[in-house]
Design a protein around this motif. Structure first.
Motif, PDB file in Angstrom:
ATOM      1  N   UNK A  65       0.837  -1.196   0.000  1.00 47.51           N
ATOM      2  CA  UNK A  65       0.000   0.000   0.000  1.00 47.51           C
ATOM      3  C   UNK A  65       0.865   1.237   0.000  1.00 47.51           C
ATOM      4  N   UNK A  66       0.359   2.283  -0.600  1.00 51.57           N
ATOM      5  CA  UNK A  66       0.942   3.612  -0.478  1.00 51.57           C
ATOM      6  C   UNK A  66      -0.210   4.597  -0.597  1.00 51.57           C
ATOM      7  N   UNK A  67       0.048   5.851  -0.277  1.00 51.66           N
ATOM      8  CA  UNK A  67      -0.993   6.861  -0.375  1.00 51.66           C
ATOM      9  C   UNK A  67      -0.561   7.933  -1.354  1.00 51.66           C
ATOM     10  N   UNK A  68      -1.467   8.285  -2.251  1.00 50.41           N
ATOM     11  CA  UNK A  68      -1.161   9.311  -3.248  1.00 50.41           C
ATOM     12  C   UNK A  68      -1.310  10.697  -2.631  1.00 50.41           C
ATOM     13  N   UNK A  69      -0.854  11.708  -3.358  1.00 47.86           N
ATOM     14  CA  UNK A  69      -0.994  13.089  -2.897  1.00 47.86           C
ATOM     15  C   UNK A  69      -2.458  13.509  -2.797  1.00 47.86           C
ATOM     16  N   UNK A  70      -3.339  12.840  -3.546  1.00 51.08           N
ATOM     17  CA  UNK A  70      -4.768  13.147  -3.495  1.00 51.08           C
ATOM     18  C   UNK A  70      -5.458  12.477  -2.311  1.00 51.08           C
ATOM     19  N   UNK A  71      -4.724  11.617  -1.586  1.00 55.45           N
ATOM     20  CA  UNK A  71      -5.298  10.930  -0.436  1.00 55.45           C
ATOM     21  C   UNK A  71      -5.786   9.526  -0.719  1.00 55.45           C
ATOM     22  N   UNK A  72      -5.758   9.102  -1.977  1.00 56.95           N
ATOM     23  CA  UNK A  72      -6.202   7.751  -2.322  1.00 56.95           C
ATOM     24  C   UNK A  72      -5.141   6.742  -1.909  1.00 56.95           C
ATOM     25  N   UNK A  73      -5.575   5.609  -1.392  1.00 56.44           N
ATOM     26  CA  UNK A  73      -4.641   4.517  -1.128  1.00 56.44           C
ATOM     27  C   UNK A  73      -4.499   3.707  -2.404  1.00 56.44           C
ATOM     28  N   UNK A  74      -3.274   3.421  -2.774  1.00 56.20           N
ATOM     29  CA  UNK A  74      -2.985   2.565  -3.925  1.00 56.20           C
ATOM     30  C   UNK A  74      -2.588   1.221  -3.352  1.00 56.20           C
ATOM     31  N   UNK A  75      -3.323   0.175  -3.734  1.00 56.57           N
ATOM     32  CA  UNK A  75      -3.181  -1.140  -3.112  1.00 56.57           C
ATOM     33  C   UNK A  75      -2.921  -2.177  -4.203  1.00 56.57           C
ATOM     34  N   UNK A  76      -1.970  -3.053  -3.950  1.00 55.80           N
ATOM     35  CA  UNK A  76      -1.685  -4.118  -4.896  1.00 55.80           C
ATOM     36  C   UNK A  76      -1.285  -5.376  -4.170  1.00 55.80           C
ATOM     37  N   UNK A  77      -1.170  -6.452  -4.917  1.00 58.65           N
ATOM     38  CA  UNK A  77      -0.808  -7.733  -4.327  1.00 58.65           C
ATOM     39  C   UNK A  77      -0.165  -8.634  -5.346  1.00 58.65           C
ATOM     40  N   UNK A 101      -4.802  -6.515   3.073  1.00 50.24           N
ATOM     41  CA  UNK A 101      -4.771  -5.124   3.530  1.00 50.24           C
ATOM     42  C   UNK A 101      -5.420  -4.999   4.911  1.00 50.24           C
ATOM     43  N   UNK A 102      -6.548  -5.689   5.102  1.00 50.72           N
ATOM     44  CA  UNK A 102      -7.255  -5.602   6.385  1.00 50.72           C
ATOM     45  C   UNK A 102      -6.504  -6.315   7.502  1.00 50.72           C
ATOM     46  N   UNK A 103      -5.686  -7.298   7.145  1.00 45.31           N
ATOM     47  CA  UNK A 103      -4.826  -7.930   8.142  1.00 45.31           C
ATOM     48  C   UNK A 103      -3.816  -6.910   8.675  1.00 45.31           C
ATOM     49  N   UNK A 104      -3.293  -6.091   7.787  1.00 41.32           N
ATOM     50  CA  UNK A 104      -2.327  -5.065   8.191  1.00 41.32           C
ATOM     51  C   UNK A 104      -2.994  -3.858   8.842  1.00 41.32           C
ATOM     52  N   UNK A 105      -4.141  -3.451   8.283  1.00 38.72           N
ATOM     53  CA  UNK A 105      -4.818  -2.223   8.737  1.00 38.72           C
ATOM     54  C   UNK A 105      -6.315  -2.484   8.931  1.00 38.72           C
ATOM     55  N   UNK A 106      -6.716  -3.088  10.036  1.00 38.88           N
ATOM     56  CA  UNK A 106      -8.140  -3.363  10.254  1.00 38.88           C
ATOM     57  C   UNK A 106      -9.008  -2.104  10.198  1.00 38.88           C
ATOM     58  N   UNK A 107      -8.449  -0.947  10.488  1.00 35.83           N
ATOM     59  CA  UNK A 107      -9.215   0.299  10.474  1.00 35.83           C
ATOM     60  C   UNK A 107      -9.709   0.671   9.073  1.00 35.83           C
ATOM     61  N   UNK A 108      -9.156   0.058   8.035  1.00 37.99           N
ATOM     62  CA  UNK A 108      -9.577   0.372   6.663  1.00 37.99           C
ATOM     63  C   UNK A 108     -10.799  -0.438   6.219  1.00 37.99           C
ATOM     64  N   UNK A 109     -11.429  -1.153   7.119  1.00 32.66           N
ATOM     65  CA  UNK A 109     -12.512  -2.064   6.742  1.00 32.66           C
ATOM     66  C   UNK A 109     -13.727  -1.370   6.128  1.00 32.66           C
ATOM     67  N   UNK A 110     -13.922  -0.117   6.395  1.00 36.49           N
ATOM     68  CA  UNK A 110     -15.076   0.600   5.824  1.00 36.49           C
ATOM     69  C   UNK A 110     -14.704   1.457   4.618  1.00 36.49           C
ATOM     70  N   UNK A 111     -13.464   1.381   4.200  1.00 34.76           N
ATOM     71  CA  UNK A 111     -13.003   2.177   3.075  1.00 34.76           C
ATOM     72  C   UNK A 111     -13.599   1.651   1.772  1.00 34.76           C
ATOM     73  N   UNK A 112     -13.955   2.542   0.897  1.00 33.81           N
ATOM     74  CA  UNK A 112     -14.522   2.162  -0.401  1.00 33.81           C
ATOM     75  C   UNK A 112     -13.443   2.223  -1.478  1.00 33.81           C
TER      76      UNK A 112
END
Length: 197
Positions: A65-77, A101-112
């Protein structure tokens, strides 16, 4: 020459650097590359307040994961588990990446998630690129980088320019030629790529 949809372009030398589609072009030139093409998916979330200022990779899940300057998370596997040119990817891989991703960051569970795509990557079974002259005179190969090509492009471009200009491989890439498969001189670079897959 190279035949394109806009006509023929004359060239004394041609670099074949088409990543996941290199095998298709090689087939048209009459030779076979030891490359398998896979889809590699990525996802972008809705914008959120800054939470990551680094790229995070979990070797256990293969998710990054990384976060863009716009605030979007970029996620890959990891790669899709079967050879394909489908740039839409598949649902099981999406589920595995989101679960990682949720294993690493459970707080992201409601992210769209906003969007998803897949790029086609070229994987060689010894995890080392094919870099050198092709069996067709005047054609030079720079392919098989798998998922690590974006990290190697500066050095790869420098070595490709050297090879085309001097008609011989750069010393850094001399061992990566297509002839290594006939000689049995495979190189295992899986550990050097720094990726989980």
């Amino acid at each position: 020459a190279v035949r394109t949809s806009r006509g023929v372009i004359g060239a004394g030398k041609v670099g074949l650097t088409a990543a996941g589609h290199s095998t298709i072009l090689a087939d048209r030139l009459g030779f076979r590359l030891p490359i398998t093409s896979y889809a590699l998916q990525a996802f972008v979330s809705e914008p959120v307040k800054p939470v990551l200022d680094k790229v995070v990779l979990s070797p256990a899940t293969g998710v990054y994961l990384s976060q863009s300057d716009k605030g979007e998370l970029v996620i890959g596997g990891g790669l899709d588990l079967y050879a394909s040119y489908a740039q839409r990817g598949n649902l099981p891989t999406l589920e595995a990446v989101v679960a990682g991703m949720l294993t690493m960051f459970p707080a992201f569970s409601r992210m769209r998630m906003l969007r998803q795509w897949a790029g086609i990557v070229d994987v060689v079974h010894d995890s080392t690129p094919v870099f050198g002259p092709a069996p067709v005179k005047g054609v030079y190969l720079n392919c098989g980088w798998g998922t690590g090509g974006f990290k190697a492009i500066p050095a790869g471009g420098w070595c490709m320019a050297h090879m085309i200009a001097k008609d011989e491989p750069h010393p850094l890439t001399a061992a990566f030629g297509l002839d290594r498969f006939a000689k049995g001189a495979l190189i295992d670079e899986a550990a050097a790529s720094g990726i989980a897959h």
